[in-house]
Design a protein around this motif. Sequence first.
Motif, short mmCIF file in Angstrom:
data_model
loop_
_atom_site.label_atom_id
_atom_site.label_comp_id
_atom_site.label_asym_id
_atom_site.label_seq_id
_atom_site.Cartn_x
_atom_site.Cartn_y
_atom_site.Cartn_z
N MET A 477 1.95 -2.57 -13.07
CA MET A 477 0.95 -1.91 -12.23
C MET A 477 -0.38 -2.67 -12.25
O MET A 477 -0.74 -3.29 -13.25
CB MET A 477 0.72 -0.48 -12.71
N MET A 478 -1.09 -2.59 -11.13
CA MET A 478 -2.42 -3.18 -11.04
C MET A 478 -3.36 -2.16 -10.40
O MET A 478 -3.03 -1.55 -9.38
CB MET A 478 -2.41 -4.45 -10.19
N TYR A 479 -4.55 -2.00 -10.99
CA TYR A 479 -5.58 -1.19 -10.37
C TYR A 479 -6.30 -2.02 -9.29
O TYR A 479 -6.62 -3.19 -9.51
CB TYR A 479 -6.60 -0.72 -11.40
N LEU A 480 -6.55 -1.39 -8.15
CA LEU A 480 -7.32 -2.01 -7.08
C LEU A 480 -8.63 -1.24 -6.92
O LEU A 480 -8.66 -0.01 -7.05
CB LEU A 480 -6.55 -1.97 -5.75
N ALA A 481 -9.71 -1.96 -6.63
CA ALA A 481 -11.02 -1.33 -6.43
C ALA A 481 -11.63 -1.89 -5.15
O ALA A 481 -11.74 -3.10 -4.99
CB ALA A 481 -11.94 -1.60 -7.61
N LEU A 482 -12.01 -1.01 -4.23
CA LEU A 482 -12.70 -1.42 -3.01
C LEU A 482 -14.13 -0.91 -3.07
O LEU A 482 -14.38 0.29 -3.03
CB LEU A 482 -12.01 -0.86 -1.77
N SER A 483 -15.08 -1.83 -3.18
CA SER A 483 -16.50 -1.47 -3.06
C SER A 483 -16.90 -1.69 -1.61
O SER A 483 -16.54 -2.71 -1.01
CB SER A 483 -17.36 -2.32 -3.98
N TYR A 484 -17.64 -0.74 -1.06
CA TYR A 484 -17.98 -0.82 0.37
C TYR A 484 -19.38 -0.26 0.61
O TYR A 484 -19.93 0.47 -0.23
CB TYR A 484 -16.94 -0.07 1.21
N ASP A 485 -19.92 -0.60 1.76
CA ASP A 485 -21.25 -0.13 2.16
C ASP A 485 -21.08 1.19 2.91
O ASP A 485 -20.58 1.21 4.04
CB ASP A 485 -21.93 -1.18 3.04
N HIS A 486 -21.49 2.27 2.28
CA HIS A 486 -21.27 3.61 2.85
C HIS A 486 -22.11 3.84 4.10
O HIS A 486 -21.89 4.83 4.82
CB HIS A 486 -21.58 4.67 1.79
N ARG A 487 -23.06 2.96 4.38
CA ARG A 487 -23.84 3.10 5.62
C ARG A 487 -22.99 2.87 6.85
O ARG A 487 -23.26 3.40 7.93
CB ARG A 487 -25.01 2.11 5.63
N ILE A 488 -21.96 2.04 6.70
CA ILE A 488 -21.13 1.66 7.84
C ILE A 488 -19.68 2.10 7.67
O ILE A 488 -18.98 2.36 8.65
CB ILE A 488 -21.22 0.13 8.07
N VAL A 489 -19.21 2.21 6.43
CA VAL A 489 -17.81 2.59 6.15
C VAL A 489 -17.79 3.99 5.56
O VAL A 489 -18.40 4.24 4.51
CB VAL A 489 -17.16 1.59 5.17
N ASP A 490 -17.09 4.89 6.23
CA ASP A 490 -16.94 6.26 5.71
C ASP A 490 -15.86 6.28 4.63
O ASP A 490 -15.03 5.37 4.52
CB ASP A 490 -16.56 7.22 6.84
N GLY A 491 -15.84 7.36 3.87
CA GLY A 491 -14.84 7.49 2.82
C GLY A 491 -13.42 7.43 3.36
O GLY A 491 -12.53 6.82 2.75
N LYS A 492 -13.20 8.05 4.51
CA LYS A 492 -11.87 8.03 5.11
C LYS A 492 -11.42 6.61 5.41
O LYS A 492 -10.29 6.22 5.13
CB LYS A 492 -11.85 8.86 6.39
N GLY A 493 -12.33 5.81 5.99
CA GLY A 493 -11.99 4.42 6.31
C GLY A 493 -11.69 3.60 5.07
O GLY A 493 -10.76 2.79 5.05
N ALA A 494 -12.49 3.82 4.00
CA ALA A 494 -12.29 3.06 2.77
C ALA A 494 -10.94 3.40 2.13
O ALA A 494 -10.19 2.51 1.70
CB ALA A 494 -13.43 3.35 1.79
N VAL A 495 -10.61 4.69 2.07
CA VAL A 495 -9.34 5.10 1.47
C VAL A 495 -8.17 4.59 2.32
O VAL A 495 -7.16 4.12 1.78
CB VAL A 495 -9.29 6.63 1.33
N THR A 496 -8.31 4.70 3.65
CA THR A 496 -7.25 4.21 4.54
C THR A 496 -7.00 2.72 4.33
O THR A 496 -5.85 2.27 4.24
CB THR A 496 -7.62 4.47 6.01
N PHE A 497 -8.08 1.95 4.22
CA PHE A 497 -7.95 0.51 4.00
C PHE A 497 -7.18 0.24 2.71
O PHE A 497 -6.23 -0.56 2.68
CB PHE A 497 -9.33 -0.13 3.93
N LEU A 498 -7.56 0.92 1.65
CA LEU A 498 -6.95 0.65 0.34
C LEU A 498 -5.48 1.09 0.32
O LEU A 498 -4.63 0.41 -0.28
CB LEU A 498 -7.74 1.37 -0.76
N VAL A 499 -5.17 2.19 1.01
CA VAL A 499 -3.78 2.63 1.08
C VAL A 499 -2.94 1.63 1.87
O VAL A 499 -1.78 1.35 1.51
CB VAL A 499 -3.69 4.05 1.71
N ARG A 500 -3.50 1.07 2.95
CA ARG A 500 -2.76 0.08 3.74
C ARG A 500 -2.49 -1.19 2.92
O ARG A 500 -1.43 -1.79 3.02
CB ARG A 500 -3.54 -0.27 5.02
N VAL A 501 -3.46 -1.59 2.11
CA VAL A 501 -3.26 -2.74 1.24
C VAL A 501 -2.16 -2.42 0.22
O VAL A 501 -1.26 -3.24 -0.02
CB VAL A 501 -4.58 -3.12 0.51
N LYS A 502 -2.22 -1.25 -0.37
CA LYS A 502 -1.21 -0.83 -1.35
C LYS A 502 0.19 -0.82 -0.73
O LYS A 502 1.15 -1.35 -1.32
CB LYS A 502 -1.57 0.57 -1.86
#
Length: 515
Positions: A477-502
């Motif tokens: 297993m590997m932990y993944l971490a996505l840091s993002y700028d919340h001014r432009i990326v909403d939580g939904k978009g960040a989680v969706t991105f990370l799930v698609r990568v996974k």
Amino acid sequence: MADIRVPTLGESVTEATVATWFKKVGDLVKVDEMLCELETDKVTVEVPATAAGVLAEIVAKEGETVGVDALLATIDENADAKAEAAASAPKAAKAEEKPGRAAAEGVESAPANESSTEVAVPTLGESVTEATVSTWFKKVGDSVNQDEILCELETDKVSVEVPSPASGTLAEIYADAGATVAAGGKLARIGGGVGNAQVAKAGNAAAAAAPADATRRDVEDAPSAKKLMADRGIDPASVQGSGRDGRIMKEDVLRSEAPNPVKPAPAAEAVPIPRAPVLAEDAAREERVKMTRLRQTIARRLKEAQNNAAMLTTYNEVDMSGIMDLRNEFKDQFEKKHGVKLGFMSFFTKACCHALKEVPEVNAEIDGTDVVYKNFVHMGVAVGTPSGLVVPVVRDADQMSFAAIEKKISELGARARDGKLSMAEMQGGTFTISNGGVYGSLLSSPILNPPQSGILGMHKIQERPMVVKGQIVARPMMYLALSYDHRIVDGKGAVTFLVRVKDALEDPRRLLMDL
């Protein structure tokens, strides 16, 4: 003595900051020659010399705030005759008056004629105007061969080796280790070499490398204007200068941008924290080392990222079994055909490119009140080097194959560790991947690489007990971490991105099917 005072700065403007001195104490000056530059909230003001002579004293240093009519400097007019005589004296006489380090070290200094060659600061890269002399590998009096490395320079991002343009003897060093030199400035002089051919060759190369703007006019733009153009990616050729002889000023750059430009909010200034008291016996065992330019730039940019972005991190974990099985099955055939090993970075790069298409705001950036969406992926790959962290860029990674990505990352990594990266190879990234797992990191929160809006952190692969189809099994297993700028990326978009990568990493077939 002639006094140089702060001129009228404009309606309702009562003070200014001394930005740059173009002369130093003891320099010869002519009437109307630029002495210094002042900056106010609105404009940049040049201060000319009101008399000819020698600059006797600088009262207001760079960075000081001065009021209207305040004393800036004094000029010794009585030294004017001596100044004129010195200005008309032949270069050989000047060299005799100021022999430099060669005479100080007891080395006979030959005149700079056809048998000597000047060593100049090479082209440092786009928007880079100065460097620090890091190390001299030769000393005055040493014999050198053509193309032998003489010294190493450090800029904000890269180290530059300076080869000897001719064979001969290092007759004089103009800039010692630690000195700051400008692009095109002089570093040293080689005596007894085949000067003429090498000087001509160096001159031709410099002419070819010089920016088009230099051929348009031989005028030094205002430092504040150069910094602003570099920060905002503005071509100096597109800016009409209003200063003396067409010099570009800060307000010219602002005027050249879109109507009613919105200036970014200034970063909060870091308040220096005083050191705790140190015992005398401990102080004797301490070692104080000046930060390199690269380390200073890393520190500044990381702090700017925290100050300017609403940074947030979301986490997930990925089962690496699918990638590891696929890699073990095809790694030998892959290396035999493509001449490069099949690693994990190509899978992560392809998975991120796949996810960025679905969540484009993670691949975008904020410019004032606009959001700039990138219809391409220039993938930054963080690489640790002995000098610090650098981020070379794999351009158009979304259009590349697994083999092309592996080759490019391998090439950039080797160039980074050897200090051979150019500025162009580290600019223009739209998203970044940082692999802390190579150092054993199990979990971390990466910091954004401005002006990007997202960065993915990879970590150590570790076998852990997982429940698979009702059974507890060991999985890599590997932990993944996505840091993002919340001014432009909403939580939904960040989680969706990370799930698609996974999803793409756990079943690499999805990448082939574009799912």
